[in-house]
Design a protein around this motif. Structure first.
Motif, PDB file in Angstrom:
ATOM      1  N   VAL A  52       0.865  -1.183   0.000  1.00 47.46           N
ATOM      2  CA  VAL A  52       0.000   0.000   0.000  1.00 47.46           C
ATOM      3  C   VAL A  52       0.901   1.232   0.000  1.00 47.46           C
ATOM      4  O   VAL A  52       1.702   1.412   0.910  1.00 47.46           O
ATOM      5  CB  VAL A  52      -0.932   0.018   1.231  1.00 47.46           C
ATOM      6  CG1 VAL A  52      -1.769   1.282   1.248  1.00 47.46           C
ATOM      7  CG2 VAL A  52      -1.807  -1.231   1.253  1.00 47.46           C
ATOM      8  N   SER A  53       0.770   2.057  -1.036  1.00 44.36           N
ATOM      9  CA  SER A  53       1.571   3.268  -1.147  1.00 44.36           C
ATOM     10  C   SER A  53       0.677   4.458  -1.427  1.00 44.36           C
ATOM     11  O   SER A  53      -0.336   4.342  -2.105  1.00 44.36           O
ATOM     12  CB  SER A  53       2.575   3.140  -2.298  1.00 44.36           C
ATOM     13  OG  SER A  53       3.465   2.085  -2.075  1.00 44.36           O
ATOM     14  N   VAL A  54       1.074   5.593  -0.880  1.00 45.80           N
ATOM     15  CA  VAL A  54       0.425   6.866  -1.170  1.00 45.80           C
ATOM     16  C   VAL A  54       1.542   7.785  -1.659  1.00 45.80           C
ATOM     17  O   VAL A  54       2.410   8.174  -0.871  1.00 45.80           O
ATOM     18  CB  VAL A  54      -0.281   7.458   0.063  1.00 45.80           C
ATOM     19  CG1 VAL A  54      -0.873   8.815  -0.278  1.00 45.80           C
ATOM     20  CG2 VAL A  54      -1.353   6.511   0.575  1.00 45.80           C
ATOM     21  N   VAL A  58       5.420   4.400   1.409  1.00 46.83           N
ATOM     22  CA  VAL A  58       4.887   3.042   1.568  1.00 46.83           C
ATOM     23  C   VAL A  58       4.211   2.968   2.927  1.00 46.83           C
ATOM     24  O   VAL A  58       4.846   3.155   3.960  1.00 46.83           O
ATOM     25  CB  VAL A  58       6.007   1.981   1.461  1.00 46.83           C
ATOM     26  CG1 VAL A  58       5.446   0.596   1.716  1.00 46.83           C
ATOM     27  CG2 VAL A  58       6.674   2.055   0.102  1.00 46.83           C
ATOM     28  N   ILE A  59       2.906   2.745   2.909  1.00 51.86           N
ATOM     29  CA  ILE A  59       2.113   2.672   4.132  1.00 51.86           C
ATOM     30  C   ILE A  59       2.180   1.270   4.737  1.00 51.86           C
ATOM     31  O   ILE A  59       2.232   1.098   5.948  1.00 51.86           O
ATOM     32  CB  ILE A  59       0.639   3.050   3.857  1.00 51.86           C
ATOM     33  CG1 ILE A  59       0.553   4.416   3.181  1.00 51.86           C
ATOM     34  CG2 ILE A  59      -0.191   2.994   5.114  1.00 51.86           C
ATOM     35  CD1 ILE A  59       1.172   5.550   3.952  1.00 51.86           C
TER      36      ILE A  59
END
Length: 86
Positions: A52-54, A58-59
């Motif tokens: 999961v990246s925003v 990288v979250i």
């Protein structure tokens, strides 16, 4: 197939990935110093493997395929290559 059907299913030679499935006893990290034993309690299947990246942040790292409740009481998350049916 429902989650309960997976838990109740007979897992011997049913065509699952390497004999792995929910409610199967396994050796985690076999033949290493980290070897331990436990039981698979969840299969994340198609949901595994995506980070999961925003933007550039990288979250969360990619998820692992299997959740394994170790005999020690700990819960670990691993991919198929880190497991061997017991």
């Amino acid at each position: 197939m429902t989650a309960q059907e997976l838990v109740d299913a007979d897992t011997e030679d049913d065509g699952r990935e390497g004999g792995l499935g929910v409610n199967v006893r396994v050796v985690v990290h076999p033949d290493t110093d980290e070897e331990s034993r436990g039981i698979i309690v969840d299969d994340f299947g198609d949901a595994a493997g995506y980070a999961v990246s925003v933007g550039d942040d990288v979250i969360a790292d990619p998820a692992r395929r299997w959740a394994v409740q170790l005999d020690s009481g700990s819960l670990t998350f691993v991919n198929s290559d880190a497991l061997r049916p017991e």
